[in-house]
Design an enzyme around this catalytic site. Sequence first.
Site, PDB file in Angstrom:
ATOM      1  N   ASP A 147      97.533  70.340  15.771  1.00  0.00           N
ATOM      2  CA  ASP A 147      97.299  69.239  16.703  1.00  0.00           C
ATOM      3  C   ASP A 147      98.490  69.155  17.647  1.00  0.00           C
ATOM      4  OD1 ASP A 147      95.161  66.707  16.551  1.00  0.00           O
ATOM      5  OD2 ASP A 147      97.005  66.233  17.641  1.00  0.00           O
ATOM      6  N   LYS A 168      82.370  69.633  18.145  1.00  0.00           N
ATOM      7  CA  LYS A 168      81.715  68.487  18.773  1.00  0.00           C
ATOM      8  C   LYS A 168      81.483  68.761  20.253  1.00  0.00           C
ATOM      9  CE  LYS A 168      84.151  64.662  19.269  1.00  0.00           C
ATOM     10  NZ  LYS A 168      84.785  63.430  18.790  1.00  0.00           N
TER      11      LYS A 168
END
Length: 238
Positions: A113, A193
Amino acid sequence: MGKPPGKKNNSGRGQRDLTIRVKSARGRKMSSTLWLQRQLNDPYVKKAQAMGYRGRAAFKILELDDKYRFLVPGARVVDLGCAPGGWCQVAARRVNALGDKPGKAVGKIVAIDLQEVEPIAGCDIHVLDFLEEGADEKVKAWLDGPADVVMSDMAASSSGHKQTDHLRIMMLCEAAAHFAFDVLNPGGTFVAKVLAGGAEADLQQLLKQKFTKVVNVKPPASRSDSSEKFVVATGFRG
């Protein structure tokens, strides 16, 4: 015959409204108030808290894996944009990253991240931009080889303009797909997603060239009023 005192009819006016209502506060926008009210009344939020997951998104990957079975014991998994860590928590348990399932292969999770993420048992978490040059080689080194699964619940920062946000997340998803091409084992899986909105055709075409099966699904944990859905591509051709 009269009704016992203190008991209410279970229909019509006798029903109690159990919805938690949030009062507006000075300095808080109405949209924020409505979001907070929705969170407080969301059964997935409550369930996540009860089960120790870092967010309701954990149930999305749970439901996707229940259907497509890609998080198997022994799998090596890359989680792109892993904060706050709910997907990592699910993956660590399912691939047996802690080795606490006797007789099952032990998997490995590498999560990255842009921001630091609190440690998660069984997960190797790094601060890294997956778009930077050499990121794929770093991830494979941390993983001790190619990945079996690359998954992404990333979303670009909202601009408030629906079509712009759709294009941004589709660009991010395409970048994640290209990253997956560089790190996946033949037969591997890509899960990401996306947002419905018309620009996903190019991604679908790209994935169908690289994988034997590509499906779009909206898991039950995804809010019905959200335009999000998930693409699950299996059988990477290598």
